[in-house]
Design a protein around this motif. Structure first.
Motif, PDB file in Angstrom:
ATOM      1  N   GLN A 165      18.713   1.316  18.994  1.00 25.12           N
ATOM      2  CA  GLN A 165      20.023   1.504  19.604  1.00 25.12           C
ATOM      3  C   GLN A 165      20.700   2.752  19.242  1.00 25.12           C
ATOM      4  O   GLN A 165      21.468   3.505  20.266  1.00 25.12           O
ATOM      5  N   THR A 166      20.513   2.930  18.248  1.00 26.07           N
ATOM      6  CA  THR A 166      21.242   4.185  17.588  1.00 26.07           C
ATOM      7  C   THR A 166      20.505   5.436  18.116  1.00 26.07           C
ATOM      8  O   THR A 166      21.411   6.387  18.579  1.00 26.07           O
ATOM      9  N   PHE A 167      19.217   5.253  18.153  1.00 28.89           N
ATOM     10  CA  PHE A 167      18.668   6.316  18.684  1.00 28.89           C
ATOM     11  C   PHE A 167      18.935   6.620  20.007  1.00 28.89           C
ATOM     12  O   PHE A 167      19.195   7.871  20.442  1.00 28.89           O
ATOM     13  N   SER A 169      21.582   5.711  21.677  1.00 28.56           N
ATOM     14  CA  SER A 169      22.746   6.053  22.022  1.00 28.56           C
ATOM     15  C   SER A 169      23.529   7.640  21.377  1.00 28.56           C
ATOM     16  O   SER A 169      24.410   8.027  21.694  1.00 28.56           O
ATOM     17  N   ARG A 170      22.670   7.942  20.265  1.00 33.32           N
ATOM     18  CA  ARG A 170      23.398   8.884  19.410  1.00 33.32           C
ATOM     19  C   ARG A 170      22.621  10.206  19.468  1.00 33.32           C
ATOM     20  O   ARG A 170      23.084  11.317  19.200  1.00 33.32           O
ATOM     21  N   THR A 171      21.036  10.192  19.819  1.00 27.89           N
ATOM     22  CA  THR A 171      20.311  11.224  19.637  1.00 27.89           C
ATOM     23  C   THR A 171      20.371  11.942  21.006  1.00 27.89           C
ATOM     24  O   THR A 171      20.525  11.474  21.942  1.00 27.89           O
ATOM     25  N   LYS A 175      19.854  10.528  24.740  1.00 29.49           N
ATOM     26  CA  LYS A 175      20.557  11.086  25.866  1.00 29.49           C
ATOM     27  C   LYS A 175      19.669  11.180  27.018  1.00 29.49           C
ATOM     28  O   LYS A 175      19.930  11.011  28.281  1.00 29.49           O
ATOM     29  N   ARG A 178      18.398   8.269  28.773  1.00 27.40           N
ATOM     30  CA  ARG A 178      19.392   7.708  29.593  1.00 27.40           C
ATOM     31  C   ARG A 178      19.702   8.369  30.706  1.00 27.40           C
ATOM     32  O   ARG A 178      19.753   7.772  31.944  1.00 27.40           O
TER      33      ARG A 178
END
Lengths: 303, 319
Positions: A165-167, A169-171, A175, A178
């Motif tokens: 999830q961090t990967f 939403s953050r990297t 991105k 997405r």
């Protein structure tokens, strides 16, 4: 239902549910990015369990059959099977990516059957023991014994999913993933290497499934070529319950399905032989009344 | 995705078949009629299986080939037919012929229960729900008393036609031949009917089809139910031929074999589907010695067809 039974089923449900969630996550990620139901996903999980078992047996000579060997097997299997996922995408799915949807689905089915049939041919359909020695110490809640192993399994599943999830939403790559899932064509125009992002998605989804496979193998102590079939179906159900395409939804759906199943099959009038019927019943009910799942966006898409 | 729209839309086949196809059909019919007279029981048995697969593949072809829906639990409808006949004749003493309409109704109801919720959604969902449905039917058959549990039903009555009891391999060969011919006739007429054109339209462009007033869900549901009914009738006759049925005849593997038959010859085309059905019926005979490698061979065949020859072994020339 007594308090003990509730605690026991809660523990069982969470463990099984965290396996479901791991597999459902990969399903959901692939679906999100290329809108493909990856039928081979359950078989990738099965392959992961077998690769894990091979590594486990190989390193067992030096490391014994405790935690160290299991962790080695887990990491090695995730890497190998992640690459396998990339290979499947490259040689089976990419050539038909722009073909009619029916062809894509049948191709995915073919890929699933090749993995499944290959495992049958290699193993002769036997059950293989996954003999771990992880100890039975743990904590007691009332009369229910919960081992540390069980807690560690649930925790590792949660850590893997949290990392994912961090990967996403953050990297930068998250991105890109997405972006591709929203509009592949526009992403390409923005200079995103779409093929690479898809390959990465397959790598991560397959690695998660392999992780789930090794954990399930080590937990149940046995691996079998057909273990991926029902698991694939249930992971799909979990993904639908949570909302397909949504990462937190897959986790939630997996845990919910695990709980639903363990409590459902302990009801007096439904025996464990009806457990799978119970799960598919839930799937059909969700599709009728809430096809978008709990956390999902609209899926009623006009083709 | 609008990828579907990019594929060149196939025109419905012309109303008049070319002379060579008709000639081929006549020769094939004479050969199939003469077969049991000139060959031994083994060949007749294999040929009967081939005819069974012709019926099943043509039925699935309506769902997959015409309407473009992936059904992965087709064997469940086959099971519905077989178990209806089995239960009604063995437990309640029904006449075999009376069980066929009951089985058709049962298959229709099952088709509506599965189809109605899922056909509103993307076609992918149908694939997985039918997969689950196939398993549910098998699990139910395994666990109920009335279906005989895991060991199945035995002592299913042999059908009697005008005082003549069907019992030999040849008798069932001709019975399946008649069923196959009826199925081919139904497929031919439905292919060129209004609903057949609606299926084709929905398959190539759902939005446009909805735009000219085709009720997408109802049209798809009709395809799904028609496929279900054909499989259930095949199931009735299968139960009568075997006189014993068990849940293991209706597994996911069975559904896959039928799907392979449809895909192998060429989805949506009757001659291609017949060819594919005959090939999958011969497969176990050819692979007799392969043992555990058999599923892998089937799988590689399916994948290879999809990747290298997606329109099948006997595709339409015009596409």
């Amino acid at each position: 239902m007594t308090f003990d039974l509730v605690v026991q089923q809660l523990a069982n449900g969470l463990i099984v549910g965290s396996f479901y969630a791991l597999i459902a996550l990969g399903y959901s990620m692939v679906f999100g990015v290329i809108k493909l139901l990856n039928f081979a996903h359950g078989d990738i999980y099965m392959t992961g369990a077998f690769v894990g078992l091979v590594v486990f047996s190989a390193v067992g000579v030096w490391l014994g059959n405790g935690w160290l060997a299991v962790v080695c097997a887990l990491l090695a299997s995730m890497l190998v099977v992640g690459l396998l996922g990339v290979i499947i995408e490259r040689f089976a799915y990419r050539p038909v990516r722009n073909a009619p949807r029916l062809s894509i689905l049948i191709t995915a089915l073919g890929a699933s059957m090749v993995l499944n049939g290959g495992a049958l041919a290699l193993t002769g359909g036997r059950h293989f023991a996954f003999n771990t020695d992880l100890g039975y110490s743990g904590i007691d809640i009332s009369a229910v014994h919960i081992t540390y192993t069980q807690m560690i399994l649930v925790a590792s599943a949660l850590i893997l999913m949290g990392g994912m999830q961090t990967f996403i939403s953050r990297t930068m790559y998250g991105k890109a993933m997405r972006a591709v899932s929203i509009d592949m064509g526009a992403s390409r125009l923005m200079g995103i290497d779409v093929d690479r992002v898809i390959a990465l998605t397959f790598f991560m989804g397959s690695a998660l499934a392999a992780g789930g496979g090794v954990m399930a193998g080590a937990y149940y102590g046995s691996v079998h070529f057909f273990m991926g079939f029902i698991m694939g179906l249930k992971a799909f159900t979990a993904a639908v319950i949570g909302g397909i395409g949504s990462v937190p939804g897959a986790m939630l759906g997996g845990l919910l399905l695990g709980l639903l199943e363990s409590f459902g099959s302990s009801l007096p009038f439904v025996g464990s032989e009806w457990r799978d019927v119970f799960v598919f019943g839930a799937l059909i009910l969700f599709l009728v009344f809430k096809p978008t799942g709990i956390l999902g966006r609209s899926v009623v898409e006009r083709v | 995705m609008s990828d579907e729209a990019k594929a060149a839309p196939a025109l419905p086949p012309p109303a008049v078949m070319s002379r060579s196809v008709v000639a081929l059909g006549v020769v094939a019919l004479i050969c199939t009629l003469a077969l049991p007279q000139v060959s031994n029981a083994y060949v007749t048995e294999v040929a009967t299986t081939a005819l069974l697969y012709v019926v099943l593949c043509l039925g699935l072809n309506i769902v997959v080939g015409y309407a473009g829906l992936l059904d992965l639990g087709y064997a469940a409808f086959f099971a519905v037919g077989a178990y209806t006949t089995g239960i009604l004749t063995a437990e309640f003493g029904f006449n075999f012929w009376l069980t066929i309409p009951v089985a058709m109704v049962a298959a229709c109801i099952a088709g509506i229960i599965i189809g109605t919720p899922t056909l509103r959604l993307r076609s992918d969902y149908l694939a997985i729900v039918t997969l689950g449905f196939g398993e549910i039917v098998r699990i139910i058959a395994r666990n109920l008393d009335i279906t005989g549990g895991a060991s199945g039903l035995v002592g299913i009555e042999r059908p009697v036609l005008f005082g003549f009891r069907l019992f030999q391999v040849q008798h069932f060969y001709y019975a399946f031949l008649v069923l196959a011919l009826i199925t081919i006739f139904v497929c031919l007429s439905v292919e060129r009917s209004r609903i057949g054109r609606a299926w084709l339209y929905v398959r190539y462009d759902e939005d446009a089809a909805a735009g000219i007033g085709i009720n997408r869900v109802s049209v798809k549901l009709q395809a799904y139910m028609m496929g279900a009914v054909i499989a259930s009738v095949a199931g009735c006759l299968y139960a009568a031929k075997m006189t014993a049925i068990s849940p293991e005849s209706f597994t996911f593997a069975q559904s896959l074999i039928i799907l392979l038959g449809v895909v192998l010859g060429g989805m949506g085309r009757i001659p291609g589907v017949i060819l594919g059905a005959v090939l999958v019926a011969l497969l176990p005979e050819v692979l007799r010695g392969a043992g555990t490698y058999r599923p892998l061979v089937t799988a590689v065949a399916l994948l290879a067809i999809m990747l290298f020859r997606p329109s099948g072994l006997w595709p339409d020339k015009r596409v």
